[in-house]
Design a protein around this motif. Structure first.
Motif, PDB file in Angstrom:
ATOM      1  N   ALA A 146       0.825  -1.206   0.000  1.00  0.00           N
ATOM      2  CA  ALA A 146       0.000   0.000   0.000  1.00  0.00           C
ATOM      3  C   ALA A 146       0.858   1.255   0.000  1.00  0.00           C
ATOM      4  O   ALA A 146       0.527   2.242  -0.673  1.00  0.00           O
ATOM      5  N   ARG A 147       1.966   1.228   0.728  1.00  0.00           N
ATOM      6  CA  ARG A 147       2.857   2.400   0.741  1.00  0.00           C
ATOM      7  C   ARG A 147       3.504   2.621  -0.622  1.00  0.00           C
ATOM      8  O   ARG A 147       3.656   3.763  -1.070  1.00  0.00           O
ATOM      9  N   VAL A 148       3.886   1.532  -1.276  1.00  0.00           N
ATOM     10  CA  VAL A 148       4.434   1.662  -2.630  1.00  0.00           C
ATOM     11  C   VAL A 148       3.372   2.244  -3.564  1.00  0.00           C
ATOM     12  O   VAL A 148       3.649   3.148  -4.369  1.00  0.00           O
ATOM     13  N   SER A 149       2.144   1.741  -3.469  1.00  0.00           N
ATOM     14  CA  SER A 149       1.058   2.224  -4.304  1.00  0.00           C
ATOM     15  C   SER A 149       0.814   3.713  -4.081  1.00  0.00           C
ATOM     16  O   SER A 149       0.606   4.482  -5.038  1.00  0.00           O
ATOM     17  N   ALA A 150       0.835   4.139  -2.820  1.00  0.00           N
ATOM     18  CA  ALA A 150       0.619   5.547  -2.502  1.00  0.00           C
ATOM     19  C   ALA A 150       1.737   6.418  -3.074  1.00  0.00           C
ATOM     20  O   ALA A 150       1.489   7.527  -3.567  1.00  0.00           O
ATOM     21  N   ALA A 151       2.966   5.922  -3.024  1.00  0.00           N
ATOM     22  CA  ALA A 151       4.095   6.682  -3.559  1.00  0.00           C
ATOM     23  C   ALA A 151       3.982   6.836  -5.073  1.00  0.00           C
ATOM     24  O   ALA A 151       4.269   7.912  -5.628  1.00  0.00           O
ATOM     25  N   VAL A 152       3.561   5.783  -5.758  1.00  0.00           N
ATOM     26  CA  VAL A 152       3.376   5.862  -7.205  1.00  0.00           C
ATOM     27  C   VAL A 152       2.226   6.821  -7.534  1.00  0.00           C
ATOM     28  O   VAL A 152       2.314   7.618  -8.486  1.00  0.00           O
ATOM     29  N   TRP A 153       1.156   6.759  -6.758  1.00  0.00           N
ATOM     30  CA  TRP A 153       0.022   7.659  -6.977  1.00  0.00           C
ATOM     31  C   TRP A 153       0.458   9.121  -6.931  1.00  0.00           C
ATOM     32  O   TRP A 153       0.025   9.928  -7.755  1.00  0.00           O
ATOM     33  N   ARG A 154       1.326   9.444  -5.997  1.00  0.00           N
ATOM     34  CA  ARG A 154       1.774  10.832  -5.872  1.00  0.00           C
ATOM     35  C   ARG A 154       2.555  11.283  -7.106  1.00  0.00           C
ATOM     36  O   ARG A 154       2.636  12.484  -7.381  1.00  0.00           O
ATOM     37  N   ARG A 155       3.121  10.350  -7.843  1.00  0.00           N
ATOM     38  CA  ARG A 155       3.881  10.676  -9.056  1.00  0.00           C
ATOM     39  C   ARG A 155       3.115  10.293 -10.332  1.00  0.00           C
ATOM     40  O   ARG A 155       3.720  10.182 -11.403  1.00  0.00           O
ATOM     41  N   ARG A 156       1.814  10.101 -10.231  1.00  0.00           N
ATOM     42  CA  ARG A 156       1.036   9.580 -11.353  1.00  0.00           C
ATOM     43  C   ARG A 156       1.118  10.477 -12.592  1.00  0.00           C
ATOM     44  O   ARG A 156       1.065   9.980 -13.722  1.00  0.00           O
ATOM     45  N   HIS A 157       1.255  11.773 -12.416  1.00  0.00           N
ATOM     46  CA  HIS A 157       1.319  12.674 -13.567  1.00  0.00           C
ATOM     47  C   HIS A 157       2.633  12.534 -14.336  1.00  0.00           C
ATOM     48  O   HIS A 157       2.730  13.000 -15.473  1.00  0.00           O
ATOM     49  N   ASP A 158       3.619  11.900 -13.722  1.00  0.00           N
ATOM     50  CA  ASP A 158       4.904  11.702 -14.389  1.00  0.00           C
ATOM     51  C   ASP A 158       4.948  10.407 -15.192  1.00  0.00           C
ATOM     52  O   ASP A 158       5.911  10.176 -15.928  1.00  0.00           O
ATOM     53  N   ILE A 159       3.919   9.558 -15.037  1.00  0.00           N
ATOM     54  CA  ILE A 159       3.924   8.270 -15.725  1.00  0.00           C
ATOM     55  C   ILE A 159       3.565   8.453 -17.192  1.00  0.00           C
ATOM     56  O   ILE A 159       4.221   7.928 -18.080  1.00  0.00           O
ATOM     57  N   HIS A 160       2.503   9.153 -17.445  1.00  0.00           N
ATOM     58  CA  HIS A 160       2.042   9.426 -18.812  1.00  0.00           C
ATOM     59  C   HIS A 160       1.259  10.717 -18.778  1.00  0.00           C
ATOM     60  O   HIS A 160       0.027  10.705 -18.865  1.00  0.00           O
ATOM     61  N   PRO A 161       1.932  11.857 -18.642  1.00  0.00           N
ATOM     62  CA  PRO A 161       1.221  13.124 -18.487  1.00  0.00           C
ATOM     63  C   PRO A 161       0.470  13.524 -19.757  1.00  0.00           C
ATOM     64  O   PRO A 161       0.800  13.086 -20.848  1.00  0.00           O
ATOM     65  N   PHE A 162      -0.532  14.350 -19.564  1.00  0.00           N
ATOM     66  CA  PHE A 162      -1.254  14.892 -20.707  1.00  0.00           C
ATOM     67  C   PHE A 162      -0.295  15.714 -21.567  1.00  0.00           C
ATOM     68  O   PHE A 162       0.602  16.387 -21.046  1.00  0.00           O
TER      69      PHE A 162
END
Length: 254
Positions: free
Chosen positions: A237-253
């Motif tokens: 869950a902590r890993v998931s939360a950390a990725v969520w915080r960077r979600r715009h860097d994965i495939h930004p608009f």
């Protein structure tokens, strides 16, 4: 050992972050996604009634059965001796991670069909050569294994099968990847847990950016094997939360 792969859902889902992506882990219940796809793609009549039994053919010959105390879903056990639609067993295999339902589903397809699912996904290391609790096969070195990279590839291979992704959204065990997301966030996912290992792969649908794929595999002493109170679930869950915080860097608009 902690393995992590993050990838955009779009195009070829090439990872944007990896950590030990190709290390092999015991598959636990993540292999149930491959079993589901094998049933779906090979013309199996999911509406057909099948007998609910607890005897299965071992991958190395002979028979084996499941242990009810090791199963997270009581419903299929209550149905022993009856006939039920195969679709019900496939559903419980995913939503409640039933081991008994999984082996019943495996008995309605073939090892080659499951292997073809992995091959079609582009998996290079993962395989599902035996049923769950086939201890004779395990003792002979026949093991279900996965890597985080292959789990991402497997989930991405379902892109043209929204019915399967929809079923994965109904997963009842929302204590690892799902727990790291804001309440109400859509996620199609499958987790797996045994003593010593906890894994999950998911397709996350944020409201404010394109969807992304995340696979986390953990093998180590933190994993208790409990379905909902596993300390390793909190790590995921902590890993998931950390990725969520960077979600715009994965495939930004654009």
């Amino acid at each position: 050992m902690l393995s992590v792969v993050v990838a955009p859902w779009a195009d070829n889902a090439e990872p944007v972050f990896v950590r030990n992506p190709d290390v092999l882990h015991d598959a636990a219940s993540t292999m149930k996604v491959a079993v589901l796809a094998a049933l779906w793609r090979n013309g199996v009549n999911l509406a057909a009634d099948v007998p609910v039994v607890n005897r299965f053919e071992s991958a190395v010959g002979g028979e084996f059965g499941n242990n009810q105390d090791y199963d997270s879903d009581p419903l299929p056990w209550e149905l022993l001796g009856t006939h039920v639609p195969l679709s019900l067993l496939a559903e419980r295999m995913i939503t409640h991670s039933s081991n008994l339902a999984t082996n019943l589903c495996l008995s309605r397809t073939t090892p080659q069909a499951v292997a073809d699912v992995w091959r079609r996904a582009g998996a290079t290391r993962s395989c599902t050569p035996r049923g769950i609790e086939d201890y004779a096969a395990r003792a002979a070195g026949v093991n279900n294994v996965v890597s985080a990279r292959d789990l991402v590839r497997l989930l991405h291979s379902l892109a043209e099968e929204p019915e399967l992704l929809g079923l994965l959204e109904e997963n009842d065990f929302r204590v690892d990847l799902a727990a790291g997301l804001p309440p109400g966030t859509r996620i199609a996912f499958k987790n797996g847990w045994i003593t010593g290992a906890r894994h999950c792969v998911g397709l996350v649908h944020p409201r404010d950016c394109p969807p992304y794929l995340l696979a986390v595999c953990y093998t180590g002493p933190l994993a208790s094997g409990a379905d909902r109170t596993d300390p390793a679930a909190r790590l995921l869950a902590r890993v998931s939360a950390a990725v969520w915080r960077r979600r715009h860097d994965i495939h930004p608009f654009p």
